[in-house]
Write an enzyme that holds these catalytic residues in place. Structure first.
Site, PDB file in Angstrom:
ATOM      1  N   VAL A 108       0.807  -1.224   0.000  1.00  0.00           N
ATOM      2  CA  VAL A 108       0.000   0.000   0.000  1.00  0.00           C
ATOM      3  C   VAL A 108       0.843   1.278   0.000  1.00  0.00           C
ATOM      4  O   VAL A 108       0.318   2.351  -0.291  1.00  0.00           O
ATOM      5  CB  VAL A 108      -0.976  -0.009   1.203  1.00  0.00           C
ATOM      6  CG1 VAL A 108      -0.245   0.330   2.509  1.00  0.00           C
ATOM      7  CG2 VAL A 108      -2.155   0.940   0.976  1.00  0.00           C
ATOM      8  N   TYR A 109       2.120   1.183   0.309  1.00  0.00           N
ATOM      9  CA  TYR A 109       2.957   2.393   0.327  1.00  0.00           C
ATOM     10  C   TYR A 109       3.037   2.961  -1.087  1.00  0.00           C
ATOM     11  O   TYR A 109       3.650   2.360  -1.979  1.00  0.00           O
ATOM     12  CB  TYR A 109       4.360   2.105   0.843  1.00  0.00           C
ATOM     13  CG  TYR A 109       4.449   1.662   2.296  1.00  0.00           C
ATOM     14  CD1 TYR A 109       3.386   1.820   3.179  1.00  0.00           C
ATOM     15  CD2 TYR A 109       5.606   1.084   2.788  1.00  0.00           C
ATOM     16  CE1 TYR A 109       3.476   1.414   4.501  1.00  0.00           C
ATOM     17  CE2 TYR A 109       5.714   0.682   4.115  1.00  0.00           C
ATOM     18  CZ  TYR A 109       4.639   0.843   4.960  1.00  0.00           C
ATOM     19  OH  TYR A 109       4.732   0.438   6.275  1.00  0.00           O
ATOM     20  N   GLY A 110       2.425   4.123  -1.263  1.00  0.00           N
ATOM     21  CA  GLY A 110       2.409   4.711  -2.595  1.00  0.00           C
ATOM     22  C   GLY A 110       1.614   3.891  -3.588  1.00  0.00           C
ATOM     23  O   GLY A 110       1.808   4.047  -4.801  1.00  0.00           O
ATOM     24  N   ARG A 111       0.711   3.048  -3.068  1.00  0.00           N
ATOM     25  CA  ARG A 111      -0.075   2.159  -3.947  1.00  0.00           C
ATOM     26  C   ARG A 111       0.838   1.500  -4.980  1.00  0.00           C
ATOM     27  O   ARG A 111       0.764   1.783  -6.157  1.00  0.00           O
ATOM     28  CB  ARG A 111      -1.207   2.940  -4.637  1.00  0.00           C
ATOM     29  CG  ARG A 111      -2.395   3.282  -3.725  1.00  0.00           C
ATOM     30  CD  ARG A 111      -3.202   2.017  -3.397  1.00  0.00           C
ATOM     31  NE  ARG A 111      -4.299   2.288  -2.483  1.00  0.00           N
ATOM     32  CZ  ARG A 111      -5.542   2.594  -2.858  1.00  0.00           C
ATOM     33  NH1 ARG A 111      -5.843   2.664  -4.144  1.00  0.00           N
ATOM     34  NH2 ARG A 111      -6.480   2.818  -1.955  1.00  0.00           N
ATOM     35  N   LYS A 116       4.122  -6.204   3.408  1.00  0.00           N
ATOM     36  CA  LYS A 116       2.878  -6.360   4.166  1.00  0.00           C
ATOM     37  C   LYS A 116       1.683  -6.309   3.238  1.00  0.00           C
ATOM     38  O   LYS A 116       1.774  -5.798   2.113  1.00  0.00           O
ATOM     39  CB  LYS A 116       2.727  -5.249   5.211  1.00  0.00           C
ATOM     40  CG  LYS A 116       3.935  -4.956   6.050  1.00  0.00           C
ATOM     41  CD  LYS A 116       3.667  -3.784   6.994  1.00  0.00           C
ATOM     42  CE  LYS A 116       4.950  -3.139   7.465  1.00  0.00           C
ATOM     43  NZ  LYS A 116       5.611  -2.364   6.390  1.00  0.00           N
TER      44      LYS A 116
END
Length: 313
Positions: free
Chosen positions: A53-56, A80
């Site tokens: 999800v970091y920065g999609r 994750k």
């Protein structure tokens, strides 16, 4: 760089880990992010942490590019899943674990993950389904070990009671001089059950670097000044009384011949159940400073005084 064993695993992890939460998502800064990864590896940091999800997907993609040509066995790679990746993709169902794992492996350009972590607890999926799917990921060879982040204590205990499933070896909590919640049960439960901590935000989103000054505007290019990054920052930490106390802790750090950031990282690492403190960096020089906290010897009396000055918020 010093190394510690990660829970009941065979992984030796650097005391300072390198994360890609907030610094890998700007396309204009991609080369700088890659330089930070290479500097971390050069300094002996072998624990690299990211999430889908970091920065999609941006953070995993950039990290995969940074690791091209680097010997796979030379680093410990963790990512994750849980948070929404689309209107239909979220959570820890069997289908999502299979789908998100394969997508992460593809973006990271690796055959396996050393550590696959549940980014939060999924109350909409039966725990048994989640644990069975994670176990299948381990037996498939795509994942070596599993962990969790910010799970309720009773859900951790429930997972540990299940039979014939893979065992968690890591927990990723927020933990710092300004956020001590893991001391209320998580650390003791983990120590008893072969789980150790890989800590996020050990510098309290940069507050414990001392760059935010009491009764002064926040620095122009800091996290607090960024609308998206600043949303994650506890506003109580920017109260003048807290920032004044942070400056006093800076004097304690100077007494230990450390920067304030190094002192704050050494405080986290004083805890034997912590394996690694994960830091981010927007410039390679920041990695140098943080890495130097590994193995630091600090008079416990200085830590005690820092805890008195900075009650947990």
């Amino acid at each position: 760089m010093k190394y510690r064993k990660l829970g009941n695993s065979e992984l030796l992890v650097s005391e300072i880990g390198f994360g890609s939460w907030l610094t890998f998502t700007d396309p204009q800064r991609k080369q700088l992010a890659i330089s930070c990864v290479h500097r971390a590896l050069d300094l002996g940091i072998n624990f690299l942490d990211t999430a889908n999800v970091y920065g999609r997907v941006a953070a995993e993609t950039v990290l995969g590019e940074a690791l091209r040509g680097v010997k796979r066995e030379s680093y410990v790679l963790a990512t994750k899943l849980f948070f929404p990746m689309s209107s239909a993709d979220r959570g820890l169902s069997r289908e999502q674990i299979q789908k998100q794992l394969d997508a992460s492996l593809q973006r990271l350009k690796v055959q396996y993950l050393d550590l696959y972590q549940c980014h939060r607890y999924d109350f909409e999926t039966p725990l048994e389904e989640t644990m069975e799917a994670l176990t299948r990921a381990v037996t498939s060879g795509k994942v070596r070990y599993i962990g969790f982040s910010e799970w309720p204590l009773e859900r951790i205990e429930a997972a540990l009671e299940l039979k014939d499933v893979a065992r968690f070896v890591s927990s990723q909590p927020q933990y710092s001089l300004l956020h001590r919640e893991p001391e209320s049960g998580l650390l003791s439960l983990s120590a008893k059950t072969g789980i150790s901590q890989v800590v996020w935000s050990p510098l309290a989103q940069g507050v414990l670097t001392g760059k935010y000054l009491p009764n002064s505007p926040v620095p122009a290019h800091s996290r607090a000044a960024d609308p998206s990054m600043g949303a994650f920052l506890n506003p109580d930490w920017l109260a003048p009384a807290v920032l004044e106390a942070v400056q006093e802790v800076g004097q304690l750090a100077a007494n230990a011949n450390l920067t304030l950031a190094q002192f704050a990282l050494a405080w986290v690492l004083r805890q034997p159940n912590v394996t690694s403190a994960i830091v981010g960096a927007s410039r390679p020089e920041q990695v140098n400073d943080n890495a130097a906290a590994s193995g630091a010897h600090v008079d416990p009396a200085l830590f005690t005084e820092a805890e008195r000055l900075l009650p947990s918020h």
